[in-house]
Design an enzyme around this catalytic site. Structure first.
Site, mmCIF file in Angstrom:
data_model
loop_
_atom_site.group_PDB
_atom_site.id
_atom_site.type_symbol
_atom_site.label_atom_id
_atom_site.label_comp_id
_atom_site.label_asym_id
_atom_site.label_seq_id
_atom_site.Cartn_x
_atom_site.Cartn_y
_atom_site.Cartn_z
ATOM 1 C CG ASN A 67 -0.359 -0.120 2.496
ATOM 2 O OD1 ASN A 67 0.806 -0.484 2.613
ATOM 3 N ND2 ASN A 67 -1.109 0.231 3.527
ATOM 4 C CE LYS B 273 8.232 -10.526 0.516
ATOM 5 N NZ LYS B 273 7.503 -9.930 -0.649
ATOM 6 N N PRO B 274 10.134 -6.536 -1.103
ATOM 7 C CG PRO B 274 10.161 -5.745 -3.311
ATOM 8 C CD PRO B 274 10.971 -6.538 -2.316
ATOM 9 C CB SER C 101 -1.714 -8.698 7.519
ATOM 10 O OG SER C 101 -0.852 -9.816 7.346
ATOM 11 C CD GLU D 216 5.150 0.607 12.691
ATOM 12 O OE1 GLU D 216 6.034 1.115 13.380
ATOM 13 O OE2 GLU D 216 3.924 0.753 12.924
ATOM 14 C CG LEU D 217 1.861 -5.868 12.959
ATOM 15 C CD1 LEU D 217 1.652 -6.907 14.043
ATOM 16 C CD2 LEU D 217 2.509 -6.476 11.732
ATOM 17 C CB CYS E 176 -2.136 0.427 8.749
ATOM 18 S SG CYS E 176 -0.819 1.590 8.663
ATOM 19 C CD GLU F 226 -6.379 -3.365 8.587
ATOM 20 O OE1 GLU F 226 -5.960 -4.510 8.405
ATOM 21 O OE2 GLU F 226 -5.633 -2.417 8.848
#
Ligand SMILES: NC(=O)C1=CN([C@@H]2O[C@H](COP(=O)(O)OP(=O)(O)OC[C@H]3O[C@@H](n4cnc5c(N)ncnc54)[C@H](O)[C@@H]3O)[C@@H](O)[C@H]2O)C=CC1
Ligand SMILES: O=C(O)[C@H](O)CS(=O)(=O)O
Length: 472
Positions: free
Chosen positions: A149, A172-173, A226, A247-248, A281, A376
């Site tokens: 995102n 790793k994108p 996630s 960072e979730l 997020c 979410e």
């Protein structure tokens, strides 16, 4: 169609591997292919990062900073090119994509300076013939796994502080949006950042992630994505006791008190809910409006949201692009259907569109048992419910396993301070629907993650603390 390559140890490679198509979500057309790397390529990347670590860590902070400054300049020159690549692979409107490149670049310029301010301490010893010196040193090889995102900012928010601290990085994108990452790495190479300092591999997420987690040379894992995957990675990282930053997911409450400035509050919902078509997020996920101002607020919100233009992100004036994939579209549609089945009233949107487009949708008379009120959404759907008083809304706002962002709109200072303090969230937008900025510590409470990114807090995640006790 262009075949892109991975970058490890200063070399681009991967054309001989199986290829994965990168799809433009606006057109559903392939725009390139990337190599399907796996555990072998993951190991090669750690080899390169480990080989480069000693020399990079030994450089002075000023020296490392000079490379970050050069990288920042090159990204700034290419901001529109990178923005276009991002829109084509992720879907967000071009103006937002270019804005993200600037935001991403802000982390590089911030950490180019912050790396020169990694201070230590001298602690008074208990013996006259002792001295205690505290110093910080780079944690070592860092593995960064990032989401689709924010294909630029989620990389530089990690790589900027890591390099400034003297670490080397393997990245790793997200498989959906690797091309922006490749552009950033191309410019890092052009900036002269030495080979092995930044490495990027694409392909099997689980294989690459597992290979990095199992490798004891990787001393730090930093992940954005996630909560489900974050928990999995955290469990695996325990085997080699890696430092970890997560960072979730989030589920942001947006509280509109009876004394709020309604025009500011409506602008705040639009800014926090519909950025990236709701795929952030920190997006507002549920709106609580005081019952006494419900009608006027809902009318103003519906009017403002009705003006948002849906379309291909490359078209001038687009506000809402496509969602990332069919799964994302299905999730929003499922939540709308569920809300209506439980008594929700669709005031705007809610209709299926062609392809991966979803109308900005407002559901009124929402109740806490609706999926969208606790799961979410990650899409352009906003449920609105009412509350009677401060105590009730704080309890309902905090009633979530997530704790990333929350928003409060009120013109009463005492109430603003009181509610902000009571909210169990790492980020509180107080009359502000867009709080994210490189100098602030971004991160969440509870299951929204661990650690902070941004500001001086963010560089601590890439440092070890050592003290030296000197007897003389
Ligand atoms: N707190 C924050 O700053 C952010 C949180 N998110 C959260 O992430 C989700 C959406 O992003 P997605 O990319 O779909 O999340 P995701 O968790 O599926 O993927 C994130 C990254 O992890 C990789 N990945 C997936 N499974 C993996 C595994 N088993 N081992 C190693 N790597 C793996 C993916 O390839 C991608 O690069 C939402 O829940 C959203 O809230 C997304 C962006 C920012
Ligand atoms: O991935 C995200 O959702 C970002 O962290 C949100 S922000 O930093 O762009 O606000």
């Amino acid at each position: 169609m262009q075949q892109y390559e991975m970058f490890v140890g200063g070399k681009w490679f991967g054309r001989g591997l199986e290829q994965i198509e990168v799809i433009n979500p606006a057109t559903n057309e392939p725009i390139g292919t990337i190599p399907k790397g796996g555990k072998e390529e993951a190991k090669q990347a750690v080899d390169a990062a480990h080989d480069a670590l000693k020399e990079w860590a030994a450089r002075t902070a000023e020296d490392r900073s000079s490379y970050l400054v050069k990288w920042h300049e090159l990204i700034k020159e290419e901001r529109e090119t990178i923005g276009k690549v991002m829109t084509e692979e992720q879907g967000k409107p071009l103006k937002e994509a270019i804005g993200e490149v600037d935001y991403a670049n802000g982390f590089i310029s911030w950490y180019a300076e912050e790396g020169k301010r990694i201070y230590g301490d001298i602690i008074p010893a208990s013996h006259p013939n002792k001295r205690i010196f505290v110093q910080k040193q780079p944690v070592g090889v860092v593995a960064a796994i990032t989401p689709w995102n924010f294909p630029a900012a989620m990389i530089t928010r990690k790589v900027g502080p890591a390099l400034a601290a003297g670490c080397t990085v393997v990245i790793k994108p997200a498989t959906q949006t690797p091309l922006t990452a490749f552009k950033l790495v191309e410019l890092a190479e052009k900036a002269g950042i030495p080979k092995g300092v930044i490495n990027i591999v694409t392909g099997s997420s689980s294989q690459i992630g597992k290979a990095w987690n199992d490798d004891s040379r990787v001393r730090k894992l930093t992940f954005t994505g996630s909560t489900e995957v974050g928990k999995l990675l955290m469990k695996d990282a325990a085997d080699t006791m890696k430092k970890i930053s997560l960072e979730l997911g989030g589920h942001a409450p947006f509280v509109v008190m009876e004394d709020a400035d309604l025009d500011k509050a409506v602008a705040g919902v639009v800014a926090s809910k519909f950025r990236n078509a709701g795929q952030t997020c920190v997006c507002t996920n549920r709106v609580y409006v005081h019952e006494s101002i419900k009608d006027i607020f809902q009318a103003k919100l519906t009017e403002a949201v009705s003006k948002l233009k849906i379309g291909n992100g490359l078209e001038e004036g687009t506000d809402i692009g496509p969602l990332i994939d069919q799964g994302a579209v299905d999730k929003v549609n499922e939540q709308v259907k569920d809300a209506v089945s439980k008594g929700g009233n669709v005031a705007l949107g809610g209709k299926n569109l062609e392809g991966l487009y979803v109308e900005p949708t407002i559901v009124l008379d929402a109740t806490d048992d609706m999926l969208c009120m606790y799961e979410e959404t990650f899409g352009p759907l906003v449920p609105v419910t009412t509350f009677k008083d401060e105590e009730e809304v704080i309890e309902r706002a905090n009633n979530s396993p997530f704790g990333l962002a929350a928003y409060v709109f009120t013109e009463n200072i005492g109430r603003a301070i009181r509610i902000s303090a009571a909210l169990e969230y790492g980020i509180v937008g107080l009359n502000d629907g867009a709080p994210s900025t490189p100098q602030a510590p971004f991160g969440g409470f509870k299951e929204s993650g661990l650690g902070r990114e941004g500001g001086y807090y963010g560089i601590e995640e890439f440092l070890e603390t050592k003290y030296i006790s000197l007897a003389f």
